[in-house]
Design a protein around this motif. Structure first.
Motif, mmCIF file in Angstrom:
data_model
loop_
_atom_site.group_PDB
_atom_site.id
_atom_site.type_symbol
_atom_site.label_atom_id
_atom_site.label_comp_id
_atom_site.label_asym_id
_atom_site.label_seq_id
_atom_site.Cartn_x
_atom_site.Cartn_y
_atom_site.Cartn_z
ATOM 1 N N ALA A 1 0.831 -1.210 0.000
ATOM 2 C CA ALA A 1 0.000 0.000 0.000
ATOM 3 C C ALA A 1 0.861 1.255 0.000
ATOM 4 N N THR A 2 2.083 1.150 0.505
ATOM 5 C CA THR A 2 3.037 2.254 0.475
ATOM 6 C C THR A 2 4.222 1.831 -0.381
ATOM 7 N N ARG A 3 5.002 2.795 -0.842
ATOM 8 C CA ARG A 3 6.149 2.470 -1.685
ATOM 9 C C ARG A 3 7.209 1.742 -0.876
ATOM 10 N N THR A 4 7.470 0.497 -1.249
ATOM 11 C CA THR A 4 8.521 -0.306 -0.637
ATOM 12 C C THR A 4 9.224 -1.089 -1.734
ATOM 13 N N PRO A 5 10.478 -1.496 -1.510
ATOM 14 C CA PRO A 5 11.165 -2.278 -2.537
ATOM 15 C C PRO A 5 10.589 -3.687 -2.641
ATOM 16 N N ALA A 6 10.583 -4.219 -3.853
ATOM 17 C CA ALA A 6 10.120 -5.584 -4.071
ATOM 18 C C ALA A 6 11.112 -6.571 -3.459
ATOM 19 N N PRO A 7 10.632 -7.705 -2.974
ATOM 20 C CA PRO A 7 11.516 -8.685 -2.325
ATOM 21 C C PRO A 7 12.245 -9.558 -3.338
ATOM 22 N N GLY A 8 13.071 -8.928 -4.174
ATOM 23 C CA GLY A 8 13.805 -9.665 -5.187
ATOM 24 C C GLY A 8 15.264 -9.278 -5.198
ATOM 25 N N ALA A 9 16.070 -10.071 -5.898
ATOM 26 C CA ALA A 9 17.500 -9.805 -6.033
ATOM 27 C C ALA A 9 17.792 -9.343 -7.453
ATOM 28 N N TRP A 10 18.831 -8.527 -7.582
ATOM 29 C CA TRP A 10 19.235 -7.999 -8.877
ATOM 30 C C TRP A 10 20.704 -8.298 -9.125
ATOM 31 N N VAL A 11 21.057 -8.476 -10.386
ATOM 32 C CA VAL A 11 22.458 -8.577 -10.787
ATOM 33 C C VAL A 11 22.759 -7.338 -11.625
ATOM 34 N N VAL A 12 23.799 -6.599 -11.222
ATOM 35 C CA VAL A 12 24.145 -5.339 -11.875
ATOM 36 C C VAL A 12 25.596 -5.381 -12.313
ATOM 37 N N SER A 13 25.842 -4.948 -13.531
ATOM 38 C CA SER A 13 27.210 -4.864 -14.032
ATOM 39 C C SER A 13 27.786 -3.497 -13.738
ATOM 40 N N SER A 14 29.061 -3.463 -13.391
ATOM 41 C CA SER A 14 29.742 -2.190 -13.169
ATOM 42 C C SER A 14 29.863 -1.429 -14.481
ATOM 43 N N ALA A 15 30.143 -0.144 -14.378
ATOM 44 C CA ALA A 15 30.291 0.683 -15.575
ATOM 45 C C ALA A 15 31.417 0.181 -16.468
ATOM 46 N N SER A 16 32.443 -0.407 -15.880
ATOM 47 C CA SER A 16 33.563 -0.926 -16.676
ATOM 48 C C SER A 16 33.223 -2.229 -17.367
ATOM 49 N N GLY A 17 32.177 -2.895 -16.891
ATOM 50 C CA GLY A 17 31.812 -4.200 -17.426
ATOM 51 C C GLY A 17 32.655 -5.334 -16.883
ATOM 52 N N ALA A 18 33.599 -5.025 -15.977
ATOM 53 C CA ALA A 18 34.546 -6.024 -15.487
ATOM 54 C C ALA A 18 34.021 -6.828 -14.303
ATOM 55 N N GLN A 19 33.002 -6.330 -13.596
ATOM 56 C CA GLN A 19 32.520 -6.996 -12.392
ATOM 57 C C GLN A 19 30.999 -6.879 -12.302
ATOM 58 N N LYS A 20 30.374 -7.974 -11.864
ATOM 59 C CA LYS A 20 28.941 -7.948 -11.591
ATOM 60 C C LYS A 20 28.720 -8.012 -10.084
ATOM 61 N N TYR A 21 27.575 -7.485 -9.655
ATOM 62 C CA TYR A 21 27.232 -7.446 -8.240
ATOM 63 C C TYR A 21 25.795 -7.918 -8.037
ATOM 64 N N PHE A 22 25.575 -8.591 -6.901
ATOM 65 C CA PHE A 22 24.236 -8.882 -6.423
ATOM 66 C C PHE A 22 23.749 -7.686 -5.615
ATOM 67 N N LEU A 23 22.488 -7.314 -5.797
ATOM 68 C CA LEU A 23 21.871 -6.268 -4.992
ATOM 69 C C LEU A 23 20.554 -6.777 -4.424
ATOM 70 N N GLY A 24 20.307 -6.422 -3.174
ATOM 71 C CA GLY A 24 19.023 -6.688 -2.552
ATOM 72 C C GLY A 24 18.555 -5.445 -1.820
ATOM 73 N N PHE A 25 17.477 -4.820 -2.295
ATOM 74 C CA PHE A 25 16.942 -3.620 -1.646
ATOM 75 C C PHE A 25 16.115 -4.049 -0.437
ATOM 76 N N THR A 26 16.472 -3.544 0.730
ATOM 77 C CA THR A 26 15.833 -4.011 1.961
ATOM 78 C C THR A 26 14.869 -3.012 2.582
ATOM 79 N N GLY A 27 14.886 -1.753 2.128
ATOM 80 C CA GLY A 27 13.931 -0.818 2.710
ATOM 81 C C GLY A 27 14.069 0.590 2.194
ATOM 82 N N PHE A 28 12.982 1.354 2.361
ATOM 83 C CA PHE A 28 12.978 2.802 2.157
ATOM 84 C C PHE A 28 12.637 3.444 3.499
ATOM 85 N N GLU A 29 13.280 4.537 3.803
ATOM 86 C CA GLU A 29 12.989 5.266 5.037
ATOM 87 C C GLU A 29 12.583 6.699 4.695
ATOM 88 N N HIS A 30 11.476 7.145 5.269
ATOM 89 C CA HIS A 30 10.964 8.499 5.063
ATOM 90 C C HIS A 30 10.615 8.743 3.596
#
Length: 376
Positions: free
Chosen positions: A329-358
């Protein structure tokens, strides 16, 4: 696994980073994650490992984030020319340093199931998606991550070019060449609409979106279609953006519209079933058929466009609105994981958004995210 995107328009502005507060708390590097989904028997929090980053997103302006030694970056000059940042946040939008958003080799894939964050080895990622231009067709499919297959949602898309209007329904993403199956060879159903009648529906097959197969070489042309004349033209993305000779272009899993950033023709498009997307499951979409969805197609008329606002293509990323929880009902991050590539393309990262505050209606406020290297 699933991956969905949605379009958004934005301006490239550099925020006053003095208003962004960053607290970076080093935890483990993720090496303690146990094999298997969900880290069975361990901490029920799927994002308990990695580095926690907290940063403020103002209601106006853009915040730039790096993923190696996570933190906010104060970008000097044009951010599109900078390789210092990997992700940019503007309101509730997320962009990667790639495509029209930046000169980097970044991109993202997701959302995955949250448990994927702890899989060892990590899940297979079919490809990292760079930022691009797109619009109403961005979510035309549902993705089966296990079979690596796209299924048409059979939504009806409206196309408007001046006073002329058409309706389009994607039938399939798969075709055959020399008896062998091939992806990105589309078949669509289309009909022109008139104020007093509907035109005859036609099927248009073998629309070539293969574009150099999975490499998606930008110098390789893909097929573009003029709905009025039926003309089919092979164009590179750069050529398509300057050509008025088409309404729709097909390139891998993307369908472009010749309007706004998509091209100069002023074409607009709308997904008449777009509001249903968030509630559609993969299993529901997989059961749909061309015959079973024809009634949905037939129901759209010339008058269906009234009070609608067809749009051309805008800048979009893999995040779209799928990083937000549609069930909240309020804006919150979805309970999913993301894979993101760095700007250089040399490394990927896992991201998990756990919350928004205010959070406000225009901004998530303080974003809380866990980040760790993708070791795969």
């Amino acid at each position: 696994m699933r991956a969905r995107t949605r379009s958004t328009i934005h301006q490239l502005t550099v925020p006053r980073l003095a208003i962004a507060m960053v607290t970076c708390m080093a935890c483990s590097d993720g090496s303690s994650a146990k094999p298997g989904k969900g880290d069975a028997g361990g901490d029920p929090d799927p994002f308990a490992t990695g580095t926690e980053l907290r940063f403020d997103v103002p209601e106006r302006g853009r915040v730039f984030v790096r993923l190696n030694a996570p933190g906010v970056v104060n970008v000097a000059g044009d951010p599109r020319a900078s390789g210092e940042w990997d992700l940019a946040f503007e309101g509730f939008e997320v962009f990667t340093n790639s495509g029209p958003s930046g000169a980097g080799k970044g991109g993202a894939f997701g959302p995955l199931e949250a448990a994927s964050y702890n899989e060892n080895p990590p899940p297979a990622i079919p490809r990292i998606t760079a930022d691009t231009t797109g619009g109403a067709f961005l979510r035309w499919y549902a993705y089966d991550g296990e079979a690596h297959k796209l299924y048409s949602r059979f939504h009806v898309l409206g196309i408007q070019d001046g006073a002329r209007r058409w309706k389009v329904q994607v039938q399939t993403y798969y075709g055959e060449r020399q008896g062998a199956p091939i992806s990105a060879l589309y078949r669509i159903r289309a009909a022109e609409l008139f104020a007093d009648r509907a035109g005859n529906a036609v099927e248009i097959a073998d629309l070539d979106g293969t574009a150099g197969d999975a490499s998606a070489d930008p110098s390789t042309p893909s097929e573009c279609l003029d709905l009025g004349t039926g003309a089919r033209t092979m164009l590179t993305p750069a050529a398509a953006r300057t050509s008025p000779a088409w309404h729709l272009c097909f390139r891998r899993d993307a369908i472009s519209v010749n309007g706004e950033l998509g091209g100069p023709r002023g074409v607009g498009a709308i997904d008449f079933d777009g509001a249903k997307t968030a509630g559609e499951t993969l299993q529901q979409v997989m059961t749909r058929t061309e015959a079973g969805e024809k009634a949905r197609f037939d129901a759209i008329t010339y008058a269906s466009f009234e009070s609608k606002n067809p749009r051309g293509d805008r800048i979009v990323s893999a995040f779209g609105d799928t990083w937000l929880d549609p069930a909240s009902a309020t804006r919150t991050p979805a309970p999913g994981a993301w894979v993101v590539s760095s700007a250089s393309g040399a490394q990927k990262y896992f991201l998990g958004f756990t919350g928004f505050e205010h959070a406000t209606a225009k901004s998530p406020g303080t974003v809380v995210v866990r980040i760790k290297p993708f070791k795969g």
